[in-house]
Design an enzyme around this catalytic site. Structure first.
Site, PDB file in Angstrom:
ATOM      1  N   LYS A   1       0.735  -1.170  -0.015  1.00 22.88           N
ATOM      2  CA  LYS A   1       0.225   0.130   0.093  1.00 22.88           C
ATOM      3  C   LYS A   1       0.797   1.265   0.023  1.00 22.88           C
ATOM      4  O   LYS A   1       2.072   1.036   0.315  1.00 22.88           O
ATOM      5  CB  LYS A   1      -0.878   0.142   1.309  1.00 22.88           C
ATOM      6  CG  LYS A   1      -0.148  -0.176   2.522  1.00 22.88           C
ATOM      7  CD  LYS A   1      -1.061  -0.459   3.578  1.00 22.88           C
ATOM      8  CE  LYS A   1      -0.271  -0.701   4.971  1.00 22.88           C
ATOM      9  NZ  LYS A   1      -1.107  -1.374   6.206  1.00 22.88           N
TER      10      LYS A   1
ATOM     11  N   ARG B   1     -10.620  -1.055  14.552  1.00 18.39           N
ATOM     12  CA  ARG B   1     -10.299  -0.341  13.424  1.00 18.39           C
ATOM     13  C   ARG B   1     -11.133  -0.799  12.398  1.00 18.39           C
ATOM     14  O   ARG B   1     -12.122  -0.214  11.936  1.00 18.39           O
ATOM     15  CB  ARG B   1      -8.862  -0.284  12.859  1.00 18.39           C
ATOM     16  CG  ARG B   1      -8.187   1.002  12.651  1.00 18.39           C
ATOM     17  CD  ARG B   1      -6.529   0.763  12.489  1.00 18.39           C
ATOM     18  NE  ARG B   1      -6.438  -0.363  11.557  1.00 18.39           N
ATOM     19  CZ  ARG B   1      -5.133  -0.614  11.065  1.00 18.39           C
ATOM     20  NH1 ARG B   1      -3.944   0.321  11.134  1.00 18.39           N
ATOM     21  NH2 ARG B   1      -4.723  -1.705  10.361  1.00 18.39           N
TER      22      ARG B   1
ATOM     23  N   TYR C   1      14.496  30.546   6.386  1.00 15.18           N
ATOM     24  CA  TYR C   1      13.386  31.134   6.805  1.00 15.18           C
ATOM     25  C   TYR C   1      13.505  31.472   8.299  1.00 15.18           C
ATOM     26  O   TYR C   1      14.019  30.561   9.071  1.00 15.18           O
ATOM     27  CB  TYR C   1      12.136  30.188   6.709  1.00 15.18           C
ATOM     28  CG  TYR C   1      11.722  30.203   5.156  1.00 15.18           C
ATOM     29  CD1 TYR C   1      11.052  31.360   4.862  1.00 15.18           C
ATOM     30  CD2 TYR C   1      11.636  29.209   4.607  1.00 15.18           C
ATOM     31  CE1 TYR C   1      10.679  31.444   3.325  1.00 15.18           C
ATOM     32  CE2 TYR C   1      11.278  29.315   3.074  1.00 15.18           C
ATOM     33  CZ  TYR C   1      10.714  30.369   2.681  1.00 15.18           C
ATOM     34  OH  TYR C   1      10.259  30.318   1.379  1.00 15.18           O
TER      35      TYR C   1
HETATM   36  C1  LIG Z   1      -0.198  -2.317   6.758  1.00 14.69           C
HETATM   37  C2  LIG Z   1      -0.440  -3.569   7.012  1.00 14.69           C
HETATM   38  C3  LIG Z   1       0.366  -4.669   7.372  1.00 14.69           C
HETATM   39  C4  LIG Z   1       1.739  -4.495   7.176  1.00 14.69           C
HETATM   40  O1  LIG Z   1       2.334  -3.848   8.497  1.00 14.69           O
HETATM   41  P1  LIG Z   1       3.790  -3.600   8.725  1.00 14.69           P
HETATM   42  O2  LIG Z   1       3.827  -3.395  10.246  1.00 14.69           O
HETATM   43  O3  LIG Z   1       4.195  -2.547   7.790  1.00 14.69           O
HETATM   44  O4  LIG Z   1       4.438  -4.693   8.325  1.00 14.69           O
HETATM   45  C5  LIG Z   1      -0.236  -6.135   7.496  1.00 14.69           C
HETATM   46  N1  LIG Z   1      -1.702  -6.157   7.544  1.00 14.69           N
HETATM   47  C6  LIG Z   1      -2.431  -5.203   7.613  1.00 14.69           C
HETATM   48  C7  LIG Z   1      -3.921  -5.263   7.919  1.00 14.69           C
HETATM   49  C8  LIG Z   1      -1.984  -3.757   7.317  1.00 14.69           C
HETATM   50  O5  LIG Z   1      -2.981  -2.702   7.323  1.00 14.69           O
END
Ligand SMILES: *Cc1c(COP(=O)(O)O)cnc(C)c1O
Length: 350
Positions: A41, A135, A251
């Protein structure tokens, strides 16, 4: 009229594809009998889909997780749609239609999503059960719902809230996941992210879902010495100039020279993920010379003191420190934030 080729970028992200492949293989090995997938992602955590996905696929990865439906098409030149899982699931009939059109697999996250998926025609999906992160995912108590029973679940998964810490919640989530698994028909089980893999084989089940550690992040000490740095940012000197005692830089004039000095203006700023919290205190490097950042970080530029480095010329590239655990500790930014804020102006190269 054709548009001319742009000149070479003054900002590069060198990707060590070998290190990325080695990290995946190391995490697959640590996953024991479980297969390792990959979270890709957010443009593979900033590394770039077109570098990350072919590398991971060639290393043997067969399941790729994205969050949004808008992320699917970038993967399709590299892997079959059936190997792409969309973590946010189907929140509308339109998203369900899009899932069908592309062949990417939704991760169903609620009873409402389960119903939507069935109404659109159903078929293969993954299912998230929430075991404590609160979540996304159905509650364990909803496992017996007819909407769940109607699903054709490939991977039944849950997500750890605190795998990077030694806290009771890890064992509690493991227990809840183990209890709910027999209640829902599925082909495979998946719980561990990168840090979860380091918690041990109890957490691996059939499929692990590393993200951060693939790209050089080290969420737990067990992964030190196992995971290698993947991304190496480099930025060019745009201008070298001499300043006098009393001159200020940047700045808000946060730095004032106390002597004559040589400074270099470098082509990276907070729009490229070099946030203000990484300013003073950070050293860039040129051929072994440490060059301290001075003054405030701008959107597109930072300034370094290069008084001790006579050989530095305009156009030379400086190494930006990006050993994630160290940079995270020094800046207060998480390793995830450091990766995912890199931005789109880098020439991502190997
Ligand atoms: C992003 C995500 C992962 C990967 O997690 P990391 O901590 O980056 O290894 C795995 N499972 C889900 C559901 C996620 O949202």
């Amino acid at each position: 009229m054709s548009i001319a080729e742009p000149p070479p970028a003054t900002l590069r992200l060198r990707i060590d594809r070998e290190a990325l492949a080695d990290n995946w293989r190391a995490l697959a090995r640590l996953s024991g009998k479980a297969k390792a997938g990959a979270a890709v992602k957010a443009d593979a955590y900033g590394i770039g889909i077109d570098h990350a996905v072919p590398t991971l696929r060639n290393a043997g990865c067969e399941i790729f997780f994205v969050a949004h439906w808008g992320e699917v098409t970038a993967l399709l030149p590299h892997v079959p749609a059936g190997q792409v899982a969309v973590l946010h699931g189907v929140g509308s009939a339109q998203e369900a239609q899009y899932a069908r059109a592309t062949g990417a697999i939704p991760v169903i996250d609620s009873l409402k999503q389960a119903a939507l998926w069935q109404e659109s025609g159903g078929g293969r999906c993954h299912l998230m059960v929430d075991t404590g992160i609160n979540r996304l995912g159905i509650a364990p108590s909803e496992a017996g719902d007819p909407a769940v029973a109607a699903l054709e679940v490939d991977v039944l998964m849950s997500h750890l809230a605190s795998a990077d810490e030694d806290v009771l919640l890890n064992a509690l989530q493991l227990e809840r996941f183990s209890e709910v698994a027999p209640l829902i028909s599925h082909k495979a089980l998946s719980l561990a992210n990168s840090a979860g893999i380091a918690l041990g084989s109890d957490y691996a089940f059939d499929l692990t879902r590393p993200g951060l550690a693939l790209y050089g992040g080290i969420p737990r000490p067990e992964l030190e010495g196992v995971i290698r740095q993947v991304a190496f940012p480099e930025a060019a000197v745009i201008q070298r100039r001499r300043i006098s005692a009393g001159d200020s830089v940047g700045y808000n004039a946060l730095f004032t020279a106390t002597r004559e000095m040589e400074v270099a203006t470098v082509s990276i700023g907070y729009a490229d993920g070099f946030l203000r919290s990484r300013g003073p205190g950070t050293m860039l490097h040129f051929e072994g010379h440490p060059l301290p950042v001075i003054g405030r970080v701008s959107m597109d530029m930072i300034v370094v003191d290069c008084s001790t480095c006579e050989t530095l010329r305009e156009g030379d590239f400086l190494a930006i420190p990006f050993a994630l655990p160290q940079v995270s500790a020094a800046s207060g930014l998480s390793q995830y934030e450091l990766l995912t804020t890199l931005g789109s102006r880098f020439d991502r190269c190997t």
